[in-house]
Design a protein around this motif. Structure first.
Motif, PDB file in Angstrom:
ATOM      1  N   ARG A   1      -1.835 -12.923  -0.224  1.00 45.74           N
ATOM      2  CA  ARG A   1      -1.473 -11.771  -0.958  1.00 45.74           C
ATOM      3  C   ARG A   1      -2.672 -11.342  -1.655  1.00 45.74           C
ATOM      4  NH1 ARG A   1       3.342 -12.508  -4.925  1.00 45.74           N
ATOM      5  NH2 ARG A   1       1.953 -13.772  -5.904  1.00 45.74           N
TER       6      ARG A   1
ATOM      7  N   HIS B   1      -4.479  -5.901  -6.690  1.00 42.61           N
ATOM      8  CA  HIS B   1      -5.524  -5.122  -7.547  1.00 42.61           C
ATOM      9  C   HIS B   1      -5.184  -5.037  -9.057  1.00 42.61           C
ATOM     10  CE1 HIS B   1      -7.765  -1.703  -8.356  1.00 42.61           C
ATOM     11  NE2 HIS B   1      -7.398  -0.862  -7.982  1.00 42.61           N
TER      12      HIS B   1
ATOM     13  N   SER C   1      -9.021  -0.552  -0.493  1.00 41.14           N
ATOM     14  CA  SER C   1      -8.459  -1.200   0.867  1.00 41.14           C
ATOM     15  C   SER C   1      -9.178  -2.420   1.085  1.00 41.14           C
ATOM     16  CB  SER C   1      -9.044  -0.081   1.713  1.00 41.14           C
ATOM     17  OG  SER C   1      -8.424   1.046   1.666  1.00 41.14           O
TER      18      SER C   1
ATOM     19  N   THR D   1      -8.757  -4.504   9.430  1.00 38.12           N
ATOM     20  CA  THR D   1      -8.112  -3.947   8.096  1.00 38.12           C
ATOM     21  C   THR D   1      -6.732  -4.547   7.691  1.00 38.12           C
ATOM     22  OG1 THR D   1      -9.232  -1.637   8.679  1.00 38.12           O
ATOM     23  CG2 THR D   1      -7.080  -1.724   6.795  1.00 38.12           C
TER      24      THR D   1
ATOM     25  N   TYR E   1      -5.308  -4.345   4.536  1.00 38.64           N
ATOM     26  CA  TYR E   1      -4.478  -3.557   3.557  1.00 38.64           C
ATOM     27  C   TYR E   1      -5.383  -2.110   3.231  1.00 38.64           C
ATOM     28  CZ  TYR E   1      -2.265  -7.941   2.362  1.00 38.64           C
ATOM     29  OH  TYR E   1      -1.690  -9.094   2.301  1.00 38.64           O
ATOM     30  N   SER E   2      -4.548  -1.070   3.030  1.00 40.26           N
ATOM     31  CA  SER E   2      -5.085   0.246   2.701  1.00 40.26           C
ATOM     32  C   SER E   2      -4.438   0.735   1.331  1.00 40.26           C
ATOM     33  CB  SER E   2      -4.846   1.267   3.745  1.00 40.26           C
ATOM     34  OG  SER E   2      -5.545   0.776   5.150  1.00 40.26           O
ATOM     35  N   ASN E   3      -5.385   1.162   0.506  1.00 37.90           N
ATOM     36  CA  ASN E   3      -5.027   1.925  -0.590  1.00 37.90           C
ATOM     37  C   ASN E   3      -4.168   1.249  -1.597  1.00 37.90           C
ATOM     38  OD1 ASN E   3      -5.018   4.302  -2.254  1.00 37.90           O
ATOM     39  ND2 ASN E   3      -3.582   5.412  -1.299  1.00 37.90           N
ATOM     40  N   ILE E   4      -4.306   0.313  -1.874  1.00 35.15           N
ATOM     41  CA  ILE E   4      -3.503  -0.502  -2.997  1.00 35.15           C
ATOM     42  C   ILE E   4      -3.789   0.163  -4.091  1.00 35.15           C
ATOM     43  CG2 ILE E   4      -2.903  -2.680  -4.028  1.00 35.15           C
ATOM     44  CD1 ILE E   4      -4.403  -3.961  -1.515  1.00 35.15           C
TER      45      ILE E   4
ATOM     46  N   GLY F   1      -0.929  -5.277  -1.799  1.00 33.99           N
ATOM     47  CA  GLY F   1      -1.312  -4.877  -0.438  1.00 33.99           C
ATOM     48  C   GLY F   1      -0.025  -5.329   0.440  1.00 33.99           C
ATOM     49  N   GLY F   2       0.590  -3.918   0.997  1.00 39.34           N
ATOM     50  CA  GLY F   2       1.677  -4.057   1.957  1.00 39.34           C
ATOM     51  C   GLY F   2       2.990  -3.919   0.982  1.00 39.34           C
TER      52      GLY F   2
ATOM     53  N   LYS G   1       6.472  -0.013  -5.921  1.00 40.76           N
ATOM     54  CA  LYS G   1       5.309   0.149  -6.477  1.00 40.76           C
ATOM     55  C   LYS G   1       5.441   0.522  -8.006  1.00 40.76           C
ATOM     56  CE  LYS G   1       2.126   1.087  -2.788  1.00 40.76           C
ATOM     57  NZ  LYS G   1       2.343  -0.190  -2.160  1.00 40.76           N
TER      58      LYS G   1
END
Length: 261
Positions: A155, A158, A167, A178, A180-183, A189-190, A194
């Protein structure tokens, strides 16, 4: 006389049955009762070089001070609507307090999701999103089910203020993918949910072995300058569960930490 005797015997039978039923109800096996505590471990993701103690309401729940970049063992704690606090060093004044499970919306002091009885959670003390000189508390739910065969679970959280989203790419055996993107700040991530006080914080199955994580402020951007190479040559053991997090200070320096479940 016969009718009176029948009535007496019938009444006695009903009373005896009622008494027996009441006794059976009260004599419940304690092992069948639902759990009456939540399990929480506490992580010091602050940038100050001082150990901290965690509290639920006025009860201290960490046996020793949690040093920067480290986690406490899981502890059985209060569940539901819970106020979590931490103190610094040997001090007794709360540095930060936050209520979990007391609100329908997120705020600087509380949020809608609290610890759940029988479940596992991680609470981070970390730099606040909009003011790195202040601190906040964030609650995550932990899925401690075993990784897939031959895998580890990972896991990424951020916690570096001033960076809108990151990312993460995973490098292993010469291959980069890749992860995870745009945490957003304060999230993992994932995640499906949120918020500034809570995140579902899922783990991802990855191949065990030695990996490196490359973190950038956006997809395709240059990697962030993480201090001490904290994201390089991480050894993941088969069957183990890991949380990696980044944190930032007032000078813009970014550090990484890793904790094992």
């Amino acid at each position: 006389m016969k009718n009176n005797l029948s009535f007496f015997l019938s009444s006695f039978t009903i009373l005896a049955f009622s008494a027996c039923s009441k006794t059976d109800y009260l004599d419940v096996n304690a092992g069948d009762r639902p759990p009456l505590s939540a399990n929480i471990r506490f992580v010091n993701a602050r940038t100050q070089n001082t150990g901290i103690q965690f509290w639920t309401f006025t009860q201290k729940v960490t046996a020793t001070a949690v040093l920067p970049g480290t986690a406490s063992p899981y502890a059985a704690t209060t569940f539901g609507n819970v106020q979590i606090n931490f103190t610094e060093g040997s001090g007794t004044a709360y540095k930060v307090s936050r209520q979990f499970g007391n609100s329908a919306a997120y705020s600087a002091t509380g949020g809608p999701n609290g610890p759940i009885a029988g479940y596992y959670h991680t609470v981070f003390a970390a730099p606040a999103k909009n003011d790195v000189t202040k601190d906040t508390l964030l609650l995550f739910y932990d899925d401690l089910s075993a990784p897939a065969a031959g895998k580890a679970k990972l896991r990424f959280v951020h916690l570096a203020p001033g960076i809108a989203g990151v990312s993460v790419k995973l490098r292993q055996n010469g291959t980069e993918t890749t992860l995870y993107s745009n945490i957003p700040y304060g999230s993992a991530g994932g995640s499906n949910l949120k918020g500034s006080a809570y995140d579902s914080a899922p783990f991802t199955n990855v191949n065990a072995g030695t990996i490196s994580l490359v973190v950038s402020a956006a997809e395709g951007a240059e990697p962030l300058p993480v201090q001490e190479s904290g994201l390089s040559n991480i050894t993941l053991e088969t069957g183990k569960i890991y949380t990696v997090f980044i944190r930032g200070d007032s000078k813009g320096l970014i550090n990484a930490g890793i904790i094992t479940n």
